[in-house]
Structure formats: structure tokens, C-alpha cells
Write an enzyme that holds these catalytic residues in place. Structure first.
Site, short mmCIF file in Angstrom:
data_model
loop_
_atom_site.label_atom_id
_atom_site.label_comp_id
_atom_site.label_asym_id
_atom_site.label_seq_id
_atom_site.Cartn_x
_atom_site.Cartn_y
_atom_site.Cartn_z
N GLU A 213 17.83 -6.31 -34.88
CA GLU A 213 17.27 -6.48 -36.24
C GLU A 213 17.98 -7.59 -37.03
O GLU A 213 17.43 -8.13 -37.98
CB GLU A 213 17.24 -5.14 -37.00
CG GLU A 213 18.57 -4.44 -37.20
CD GLU A 213 18.91 -3.50 -36.03
OE1 GLU A 213 19.73 -2.61 -36.25
OE2 GLU A 213 18.38 -3.67 -34.93
N CYS B 179 11.26 0.17 -6.47
CA CYS B 179 10.00 0.10 -5.73
C CYS B 179 10.03 1.18 -4.64
O CYS B 179 10.86 1.12 -3.74
CB CYS B 179 9.88 -1.30 -5.13
SG CYS B 179 8.44 -1.53 -4.12
N CYS C 8 0.96 3.17 6.96
CA CYS C 8 -0.20 3.13 6.06
C CYS C 8 -1.47 3.05 6.89
O CYS C 8 -1.49 2.42 7.94
CB CYS C 8 -0.09 1.90 5.16
SG CYS C 8 -1.42 1.79 3.96
N CYS D 69 -3.94 -3.65 6.05
CA CYS D 69 -4.18 -5.00 5.52
C CYS D 69 -3.62 -6.06 6.47
O CYS D 69 -2.55 -5.88 7.07
CB CYS D 69 -3.54 -5.14 4.14
SG CYS D 69 -4.24 -3.98 2.96
N CYS E 250 0.11 -7.47 5.87
CA CYS E 250 1.18 -6.54 5.48
C CYS E 250 1.96 -6.01 6.68
O CYS E 250 1.37 -5.57 7.67
CB CYS E 250 0.56 -5.38 4.71
SG CYS E 250 1.72 -4.08 4.28
N GLY F 91 3.10 2.22 2.19
CA GLY F 91 2.08 3.25 2.04
C GLY F 91 1.11 2.99 0.91
O GLY F 91 1.33 2.16 0.04
N GLU F 92 0.01 3.72 0.97
CA GLU F 92 -1.02 3.64 -0.06
C GLU F 92 -0.92 4.91 -0.90
O GLU F 92 -1.30 6.00 -0.45
CB GLU F 92 -2.40 3.51 0.62
CG GLU F 92 -3.60 3.71 -0.27
CD GLU F 92 -3.58 2.90 -1.56
OE1 GLU F 92 -3.44 1.67 -1.52
OE2 GLU F 92 -3.70 3.53 -2.63
N SER G 207 -4.40 -4.05 -6.13
CA SER G 207 -4.19 -5.18 -5.22
C SER G 207 -5.53 -5.83 -4.95
O SER G 207 -6.29 -5.37 -4.11
CB SER G 207 -3.57 -4.67 -3.91
OG SER G 207 -2.22 -4.33 -4.12
N LEU G 208 -5.82 -6.88 -5.68
CA LEU G 208 -7.15 -7.51 -5.57
C LEU G 208 -7.14 -8.57 -4.47
O LEU G 208 -7.96 -8.54 -3.55
CB LEU G 208 -7.55 -8.11 -6.92
CG LEU G 208 -9.01 -8.50 -7.04
CD1 LEU G 208 -9.92 -7.29 -6.95
CD2 LEU G 208 -9.27 -9.24 -8.35
N HIS G 209 -6.24 -9.53 -4.61
CA HIS G 209 -5.98 -10.55 -3.57
C HIS G 209 -7.09 -11.54 -3.26
O HIS G 209 -6.82 -12.59 -2.67
CB HIS G 209 -5.53 -9.90 -2.25
CG HIS G 209 -4.37 -8.97 -2.37
ND1 HIS G 209 -3.40 -9.10 -3.34
CD2 HIS G 209 -4.01 -7.88 -1.64
CE1 HIS G 209 -2.51 -8.12 -3.20
NE2 HIS G 209 -2.86 -7.38 -2.19
N ASN H 139 4.74 -13.61 1.32
CA ASN H 139 6.07 -13.64 1.89
C ASN H 139 5.93 -13.68 3.42
O ASN H 139 5.54 -12.69 4.02
CB ASN H 139 6.79 -12.36 1.44
CG ASN H 139 8.27 -12.44 1.59
OD1 ASN H 139 8.84 -13.52 1.62
ND2 ASN H 139 8.91 -11.30 1.69
N CYS I 274 7.49 -4.94 1.29
CA CYS I 274 7.86 -3.71 1.97
C CYS I 274 7.30 -3.63 3.37
O CYS I 274 6.27 -4.16 3.68
CB CYS I 274 7.48 -2.52 1.13
SG CYS I 274 8.88 -2.07 0.13
N1 SAH Z 1 -0.57 0.13 -0.74
C1 SAH Z 1 -0.42 -0.29 -2.07
C2 SAH Z 1 1.02 -0.36 -2.52
C3 SAH Z 1 1.98 -0.87 -1.51
S1 SAH Z 1 1.80 -2.57 -1.04
C4 SAH Z 1 -1.12 -1.63 -2.30
O1 SAH Z 1 -1.53 -2.25 -1.33
O2 SAH Z 1 -1.28 -1.99 -3.45
C5 SAH Z 1 2.55 -3.32 -2.44
C6 SAH Z 1 2.30 -4.78 -2.62
O3 SAH Z 1 2.99 -5.53 -1.61
C7 SAH Z 1 0.82 -5.13 -2.53
O4 SAH Z 1 0.38 -5.78 -3.69
C8 SAH Z 1 0.81 -6.02 -1.34
O5 SAH Z 1 -0.16 -6.96 -1.48
C9 SAH Z 1 2.20 -6.62 -1.30
N2 SAH Z 1 2.51 -7.22 0.00
C10 SAH Z 1 2.29 -6.72 1.23
N3 SAH Z 1 2.65 -7.61 2.18
C11 SAH Z 1 3.12 -8.70 1.52
C12 SAH Z 1 3.65 -9.97 1.93
N4 SAH Z 1 3.78 -10.27 3.21
N5 SAH Z 1 4.04 -10.84 0.98
C13 SAH Z 1 3.93 -10.53 -0.32
N6 SAH Z 1 3.44 -9.36 -0.78
C14 SAH Z 1 3.03 -8.46 0.13
FE1 SF4 Z 2 -2.37 -2.65 2.58
FE2 SF4 Z 2 -0.64 -1.66 0.77
FE3 SF4 Z 2 -1.12 -0.35 3.09
FE4 SF4 Z 2 0.23 -2.64 3.15
S1 SF4 Z 2 0.89 -0.76 2.17
S2 SF4 Z 2 -1.45 -2.00 4.53
S3 SF4 Z 2 -0.75 -3.77 1.47
S4 SF4 Z 2 -2.59 -0.75 1.45
#
Ligand code: SAH
Ligand code: SF4
Length: 363
Positions: free
Chosen positions: A100, A113, A120, A124, A127, A170-171, A225-227, A301, A344
Site C-alpha cells: 500500500e 504439477c 493415460c 496424444c 505426449c 494422466g487425464e 488442451s486445445l492445441h 518440448n 510430464c
Molecule cells: N491430460 C491432461 C493433463 C495432463 S497433460 C491434458 O492433456 O490436458 C498436461 C499438459 O502437458 C498438456 O497441456 C499437454 O499438452 C502438455 N504436454 C504434453 N506433452 C508435451 C510436450 N512434449 N511438450 C510440451 N507440453 C506437453
Molecule cells: Fe494427452 Fe494429457 Fe494424456 Fe498426455 S496426459 S496423452 S497430453 S491427455
């Protein structure tokens, strides 16, 4: 087998032990003092200490590996009693606030995280977690214990502010029952006291579960996670898009109760030459019209199991600028721990490549 003590809400413990105030005492020892040895919980009667020690366990996860990053984030590989492994990341960020009197106060902010499953099912393309397939859901207690381990191992005072993101392995919406229970245990005022508003579920877009999560009205934040901005590419990246396409996901998001001061986060994994152009940015802006949203750009990554490449920072900045200039909140996720296999699933994969044979399916 002893039961996991972190699996229980305060209300459940109150019913299990009498008088009911014992539950609050147990919570205090577990979540404020990080005490795992029931015989050291001094204000509990001896008989209760014995009962707890014989039937419950407060150390269900062991730390198998820690990777330290130059940016002070730390990646933990945890191991369950049956030898399964999964990851959590401890992220420390410098924080500046003006008090303040206009004085700048430097502090630290912590984000944990957490993983919600071992492996999972979503699969994807980009991943590491997906590569190992699906093994099992984590219990509520195993999710909660990650927070306790990270706080204890980093000697964080109980009152330190922590944010939780379910962005590990995981999801989370595929394990909604356990994740929602974990959220309420983690938010318990007599325990960890991390309110649901400071917890964010990230989902790859299971539309009916987004709706269900909204109906539960936990107060939790939502990240999608739209991507990708077109269904063709999104289906290649996230196979589930064939069942719940972009419009179905956005429709579910529109019905989600968002705190008046908050926004839904859209995570957009930027991959070189796939979705890093301004035409995609333009389409993204259009898609999110009318939704209280913010965009978080994540630089892909790279890892050994994937052929995708990291985009240039120049392109990512141009993408972000395009959105920001048109009024959409947009941040670029700092590559916290890039040097420590940040996304992860990558630490676990690395361990596997070393041929460490710890992963068994239990019995
Ligand atoms: N399953 C959920 C949450 C875990 S993944 C989801 O998919 O949203 C968490 C985040 O890590 C996601 O946004 C995913 O896109 C990202 N992720 C996974 N692999 C990645 C990589 N190789 N580089 C950067 N981000 C990554
Ligand atoms: Fe897809 Fe998220 Fe599962 Fe990785 S952890 S396979 S980004 S849903």
C-alpha cells in the site's frame, strides 16, 4: 495391506474416530506438521496411535528420483508400494507485489504439477505419458500425498501459498471421482488449505466430463488442451477429438461455471510448422469469441519418442502478439525445467530407457 490415510476427507475421519475432534488433530499432524509416524502424534491417546499405526499408512509414496533444473523447478519421480512410478513437478517462481506504500515486495510463488493417473488412455501423439499406455488411476490419497511430499521435501512452511495444476501424468477427467475427492481434501481449511480456486484441472477435452465437473460446482479452475484450431489436425494430435471435436469441447466450456474474476485457460501446444502460423492465431481468436478465456502458449518440448519439433521463439512471440493486440489475454509458458525433461511423462520414459525394471503391474 494398510489403508492410505490421505484417502479420507475430514468428515470421513470424524465418523471413523471418536470423539470427532480427533479427526482435526490427525489432519493437523498430517497436513500442517507433515508427520508420518502416528506414534509421534503426541496429543492423540496411545490406543488411537496404535490403532492408526496398525491399520493406516502415511507414507505410501517414496521419492525415486529428483531432477533439479537451473530455474529452480524440481521434477519428482514417485514410486507406489507396488512399484509403479509417476511424476510431479515443484515449480518456484519469483513474485513481485507492490504494497500500500508503493514498496515492491519480492516473494516466491509455488505451483505443484500433479499426476492423476499412471499412464493415460487418451494417447496424444506428442505426449510421453501416452507412450507407456494406461496402467491405473491414482487414488485420491495418492494425489493428495504428492502435495504433502512436495511441501515436506522442500521444507515449505504450511502457510506458504501454493497453486495446484493437474497437468502431470494422466487425464484428470478420466479419474474424476478420485480427483474431485483429492481437490476437496487438499482444500480443507484444517489441513493443506489450498482452496479449489487455486487448483486447475487441465483436460484434453472429454466434453461430457467437463459438463459433469461443471455440475459438481467445486470452484475449481478449468484449462483446456486445445492445441489446434481445426479438427483435422486436432484429431491427429489428440485422437479423442474424433469423439468430441473442437465445437463439442467449446460447447461444454460455454456451460462451465467460471468465477467472475477468472477465465478458462486454453493451452495451445505450439509445434514447428504445424500450428505456429498467424492464420492459426486468427482462427483461434475467432473460435474463442464470446468465451471468457486466456491462452497459454506452450512450446513443444522435444523428446526422443516424438518427431515433432520445437517452434522458434520468434514465431511464438508473433503468435502471442497477434492475440494480445486483439484483446485476448495470452501468455507464453516459461519453459520451466526444459533441461529436466519438463513435460510430464518424460522423466519416467527416461528411467525406462535406462532399463530400470521397477514397473510392475502389481498383483
Ligand atoms: N491430460 C491432461 C493433463 C495432463 S497433460 C491434458 O492433456 O490436458 C498436461 C499438459 O502437458 C498438456 O497441456 C499437454 O499438452 C502438455 N504436454 C504434453 N506433452 C508435451 C510436450 N512434449 N511438450 C510440451 N507440453 C506437453
Ligand atoms: Fe494427452 Fe494429457 Fe494424456 Fe498426455 S496426459 S496423452 S497430453 S491427455
Amino acid at each position: 495391506m494398510k489403508k492410505n490415510i490421505y484417502d479420507y476427507t475430514l468428515k470421513e475421519l470424524e465418523k471413523m474416530f471418536s470423539p470427532s475432534f480427533r479427526a482435526k488433530q490427525i489432519y493437523h499432524w498430517l497436513y500442517v506438521r507433515y508427520e508420518e509416524d502416528f506414534s509421534k502424534m503426541q496429543n492423540l491417546p496411545k490406543a488411537l496411535q496404535v490403532e492408526l499405526s496398525e491399520n493406516y499408512c502415511a507414507e505410501n509414496l517414496t521419492i525415486a528420483t529428483i531432477e533439479n533444473s537451473v530455474d529452480e523447478s524440481r521434477k519428482y519421480l514417485f514410486r507406489t508400494k507396488e512399484g509403479l512410478s509417476f511424476e510431479s513437478v515443484f515449480i518456484k517462481m519469483r513474485d513481485k507485489k507492490v504494497d500500500e506504500n508503493g514498496k515492491i515486495i519480492e516473494g516466491e510463488k509455488y505451483t505443484f504439477c500433479l499426476s492423476s493417473q499412471v499412464g493415460c488412455k487418451v494417447g496424444c501423439a506428442f505426449c510421453s505419458t501416452a507412450k507407456g499406455g494406461f496402467v491405473r488411476n491414482l487414488s485420491a490419497g495418492e494425489i493428495v500425498e504428492q502435495v504433502v511430499r512436495l511441501k515436506k521435501d522442500n521444507a515449505l512452511a504450511p502457510e506458504k501459498r501454493v497453486n495446484i495444476v493437474y497437468m502431470g501424468m494422466g487425464e484428470p477427467l478420466d479419474n474424476l471421482e478420485n480427483v474431485s475427492k483429492a481437490i476437496s481434501i487438499i482444500s480443507e481449511l484444517n489441513g493443506l488449505s489450498i482452496s479449489a480456486r487455486r487448483q486447475t484441472i487441465s483436460t484434453s477435452g472429454i466434453a461430457p466430463k467437463i459438463k459433469k465437473l461443471g455440475e459438481m460446482d467445486l470452484g475449481v479452475q478449468l484449462a483446456i488442451s486445445l492445441h489446434a484450431v481445426d479438427d483435422e489436425l486436432r484429431s491427429k494430435l489428440i485422437p479423442m477429438n474424433k469423439a468430441y471435436n473442437i465445437e463439442a469441447v467449446l460447447e461444454a466450456v460455454r456451460g462451465f461455471p467460471v468465477d467472475t474474476r477468472k477465465r478458462v485457460m486454453f493451452e495451445y501446444l505450439v509445434i514447428k510448422d504445424l500450428n505456429d502460423d498467424l492464420a492459426s492465431a486468427k482462427k483461434l481468436l475467432k473460435l474463442l469469441e464470446g468465451i471468457k478465456s486466456k491462452v497459454n502458449l506452450i512450446l513443444f518440448n522435444p523428446h526422443e519418442e516424438s518427431e515433432f519439433e520445437r517452434p522458434s521463439m520468434e514465431k511464438v512471440k508473433a503468435f502471442a502478439d497477434y492475440l494480445v493486440q486483439r484483446g485476448l489475454l495470452c501468455t507464453i509458458r516459461e519453459s520451466k525445467g526444459l533441461d529436466i525433461s519438463a513435460a510430464c511423462g518424460q522423466l519416467r520414459e527416461k528411467e525406462k530407457r535406462k532399463n530400470v525394471s521397477y514397473e510392475t503391474k502389481g498383483n
